[in-house]
Design a protein around this motif. Sequence first.
Motif, PDB file in Angstrom:
ATOM      1  N   GLU A 170      43.449  67.394 -40.850  1.00  0.00           N
ATOM      2  CA  GLU A 170      43.136  68.157 -42.061  1.00  0.00           C
ATOM      3  C   GLU A 170      42.020  67.460 -42.833  1.00  0.00           C
ATOM      4  OE1 GLU A 170      45.299  69.070 -46.273  1.00  0.00           O
ATOM      5  OE2 GLU A 170      46.542  69.191 -44.478  1.00  0.00           O
ATOM      6  N   GLY A 171      40.980  68.226 -43.161  1.00  0.00           N
ATOM      7  CA  GLY A 171      39.852  67.691 -43.917  1.00  0.00           C
ATOM      8  C   GLY A 171      38.725  67.137 -43.074  1.00  0.00           C
ATOM      9  N   GLU A 172      38.950  66.977 -41.779  1.00  0.00           N
ATOM     10  CA  GLU A 172      37.877  66.485 -40.898  1.00  0.00           C
ATOM     11  C   GLU A 172      36.790  67.550 -40.777  1.00  0.00           C
ATOM     12  OE1 GLU A 172      37.119  63.656 -39.512  1.00  0.00           O
ATOM     13  OE2 GLU A 172      38.985  62.555 -39.780  1.00  0.00           O
ATOM     14  N   MET A 173      35.549  67.101 -40.715  1.00  0.00           N
ATOM     15  CA  MET A 173      34.426  68.028 -40.615  1.00  0.00           C
ATOM     16  C   MET A 173      33.848  68.007 -39.201  1.00  0.00           C
ATOM     17  SD  MET A 173      32.584  67.601 -44.290  1.00  0.00           S
ATOM     18  CE  MET A 173      31.548  69.009 -43.975  1.00  0.00           C
ATOM     19  N   PHE A 174      33.506  69.209 -38.732  1.00  0.00           N
ATOM     20  CA  PHE A 174      32.988  69.369 -37.375  1.00  0.00           C
ATOM     21  C   PHE A 174      31.840  70.368 -37.357  1.00  0.00           C
ATOM     22  CE2 PHE A 174      37.464  68.302 -36.942  1.00  0.00           C
ATOM     23  CZ  PHE A 174      37.442  67.290 -35.999  1.00  0.00           C
ATOM     24  N   ARG A 175      31.039  70.267 -36.326  1.00  0.00           N
ATOM     25  CA  ARG A 175      30.115  71.343 -35.983  1.00  0.00           C
ATOM     26  C   ARG A 175      30.774  72.059 -34.815  1.00  0.00           C
ATOM     27  NH1 ARG A 175      25.315  68.836 -34.523  1.00  0.00           N
ATOM     28  NH2 ARG A 175      25.896  68.949 -32.351  1.00  0.00           N
ATOM     29  N   MET A 176      31.093  73.325 -35.011  1.00  0.00           N
ATOM     30  CA  MET A 176      31.777  74.105 -33.980  1.00  0.00           C
ATOM     31  C   MET A 176      30.900  75.274 -33.565  1.00  0.00           C
ATOM     32  SD  MET A 176      35.747  74.393 -35.129  1.00  0.00           S
ATOM     33  CE  MET A 176      36.779  72.946 -35.303  1.00  0.00           C
ATOM     34  N   THR A 177      30.874  75.500 -32.279  1.00  0.00           N
ATOM     35  CA  THR A 177      30.238  76.696 -31.757  1.00  0.00           C
ATOM     36  C   THR A 177      31.347  77.685 -31.462  1.00  0.00           C
ATOM     37  OG1 THR A 177      28.444  75.403 -30.807  1.00  0.00           O
ATOM     38  CG2 THR A 177      28.740  77.634 -29.958  1.00  0.00           C
ATOM     39  N   LEU A 178      31.280  78.834 -32.118  1.00  0.00           N
ATOM     40  CA  LEU A 178      32.301  79.863 -31.989  1.00  0.00           C
ATOM     41  C   LEU A 178      31.760  80.994 -31.135  1.00  0.00           C
ATOM     42  CD1 LEU A 178      33.357  80.002 -35.750  1.00  0.00           C
ATOM     43  CD2 LEU A 178      34.305  78.558 -33.940  1.00  0.00           C
ATOM     44  N   SER A 179      32.609  81.539 -30.285  1.00  0.00           N
ATOM     45  CA  SER A 179      32.189  82.664 -29.450  1.00  0.00           C
ATOM     46  C   SER A 179      33.217  83.780 -29.539  1.00  0.00           C
ATOM     47  CB  SER A 179      32.012  82.219 -27.999  1.00  0.00           C
ATOM     48  OG  SER A 179      33.229  81.796 -27.453  1.00  0.00           O
ATOM     49  N   LYS A 180      32.726  84.971 -29.321  1.00  0.00           N
ATOM     50  CA  LYS A 180      33.627  86.127 -29.323  1.00  0.00           C
ATOM     51  C   LYS A 180      34.465  86.078 -28.057  1.00  0.00           C
ATOM     52  CE  LYS A 180      30.766  89.013 -32.164  1.00  0.00           C
ATOM     53  NZ  LYS A 180      30.035  90.251 -32.321  1.00  0.00           N
ATOM     54  N   PRO A 181      35.731  86.467 -28.146  1.00  0.00           N
ATOM     55  CA  PRO A 181      36.596  86.443 -26.955  1.00  0.00           C
ATOM     56  C   PRO A 181      36.142  87.472 -25.928  1.00  0.00           C
ATOM     57  CG  PRO A 181      37.737  87.410 -28.814  1.00  0.00           C
ATOM     58  CD  PRO A 181      36.433  86.917 -29.330  1.00  0.00           C
ATOM     59  N   LYS A 182      36.351  87.134 -24.672  1.00  0.00           N
ATOM     60  CA  LYS A 182      36.007  88.056 -23.583  1.00  0.00           C
ATOM     61  C   LYS A 182      36.980  89.222 -23.525  1.00  0.00           C
ATOM     62  CE  LYS A 182      34.065  84.262 -20.971  1.00  0.00           C
ATOM     63  NZ  LYS A 182      34.272  83.343 -19.878  1.00  0.00           N
ATOM     64  N   SER A 183      38.209  88.944 -23.891  1.00  0.00           N
ATOM     65  CA  SER A 183      39.248  89.968 -23.874  1.00  0.00           C
ATOM     66  C   SER A 183      39.168  90.809 -25.135  1.00  0.00           C
ATOM     67  CB  SER A 183      40.620  89.299 -23.782  1.00  0.00           C
ATOM     68  OG  SER A 183      41.636  90.235 -23.991  1.00  0.00           O
ATOM     69  N   GLY A 184      39.262  92.104 -24.973  1.00  0.00           N
ATOM     70  CA  GLY A 184      39.195  93.006 -26.109  1.00  0.00           C
ATOM     71  C   GLY A 184      40.404  92.943 -27.013  1.00  0.00           C
ATOM     72  N   ASN A 185      41.524  92.428 -26.517  1.00  0.00           N
ATOM     73  CA  ASN A 185      42.734  92.395 -27.338  1.00  0.00           C
ATOM     74  C   ASN A 185      42.953  91.040 -28.023  1.00  0.00           C
ATOM     75  OD1 ASN A 185      43.394  90.953 -25.103  1.00  0.00           O
ATOM     76  ND2 ASN A 185      45.242  92.086 -24.591  1.00  0.00           N
ATOM     77  N   ALA A 186      42.034  90.087 -27.848  1.00  0.00           N
ATOM     78  CA  ALA A 186      42.165  88.786 -28.496  1.00  0.00           C
ATOM     79  C   ALA A 186      41.876  88.928 -29.989  1.00  0.00           C
ATOM     80  CB  ALA A 186      41.216  87.782 -27.860  1.00  0.00           C
ATOM     81  N   GLN A 187      42.593  88.167 -30.807  1.00  0.00           N
ATOM     82  CA  GLN A 187      42.490  88.296 -32.259  1.00  0.00           C
ATOM     83  C   GLN A 187      41.516  87.316 -32.894  1.00  0.00           C
ATOM     84  OE1 GLN A 187      46.366  87.783 -33.858  1.00  0.00           O
ATOM     85  NE2 GLN A 187      47.234  89.536 -32.805  1.00  0.00           N
ATOM     86  N   HIS A 188      41.264  86.171 -32.268  1.00  0.00           N
ATOM     87  CA  HIS A 188      40.528  85.096 -32.911  1.00  0.00           C
ATOM     88  C   HIS A 188      39.277  84.716 -32.121  1.00  0.00           C
ATOM     89  CE1 HIS A 188      44.055  84.620 -35.413  1.00  0.00           C
ATOM     90  NE2 HIS A 188      44.796  84.474 -34.325  1.00  0.00           N
ATOM     91  N   LEU A 189      38.278  84.244 -32.851  1.00  0.00           N
ATOM     92  CA  LEU A 189      37.108  83.676 -32.203  1.00  0.00           C
ATOM     93  C   LEU A 189      37.528  82.422 -31.451  1.00  0.00           C
ATOM     94  CD1 LEU A 189      34.414  83.908 -35.021  1.00  0.00           C
ATOM     95  CD2 LEU A 189      34.565  85.298 -32.955  1.00  0.00           C
TER      96      LEU A 189
END
Length: 171
Positions: A123-142
């Motif tokens: 908690e509180g740690e900072m990151f550089r994250m690369t987020l991608s859209k899920p391949k599955s159409g029913n996935a809820q989260h990046l």
Amino acid sequence: MRRSKTMEGPVAAAAATTTVMCTVIAIDHSNQLWYRACSLCERTLPESPNSICKFCSHYNIGTLSSFKRLFRVLVSIATDKEVRNVVCFDRAARVLFGCSADEFFDFAKFHPFSALDADKILEGEMFRMTLSKPKSGNAQHLRVASVVPLRSGFQPAIESLRKLYGVRASS
């Protein structure tokens, strides 16, 4: 020349990913942080102790050598614009935890509050994250495609947990 509405190749891949600077707000430790996967093809297995992989037909018995655990961690992050939930699968989660899901599972057997403590540590740690859209159409989260710690003294959760519980690192 008109461009097609559907993108292909590297242009589509670039459009489907976003890199953000963020802070970890919380890790959902109420669910399992891992899932069972076939040791051959790494596809998801049912939780039953003895199962046959639907994809490669490998028979996975209840021993650790025939299946493995892979991370699937739901993480709440905050950027400068929003708070969102993302999912870290094995490669990205290994950066946060500093070990494999099997190693964390074994550690957690002897230290039942280690998932809760890992949440507090990260908690509180900072990151550089690369987020991608899920391949599955029913996935809820990046999905988190990559994670880079922004603090030079960052230690993965397992290192802090070993210190907290007085456990020496196994060689």
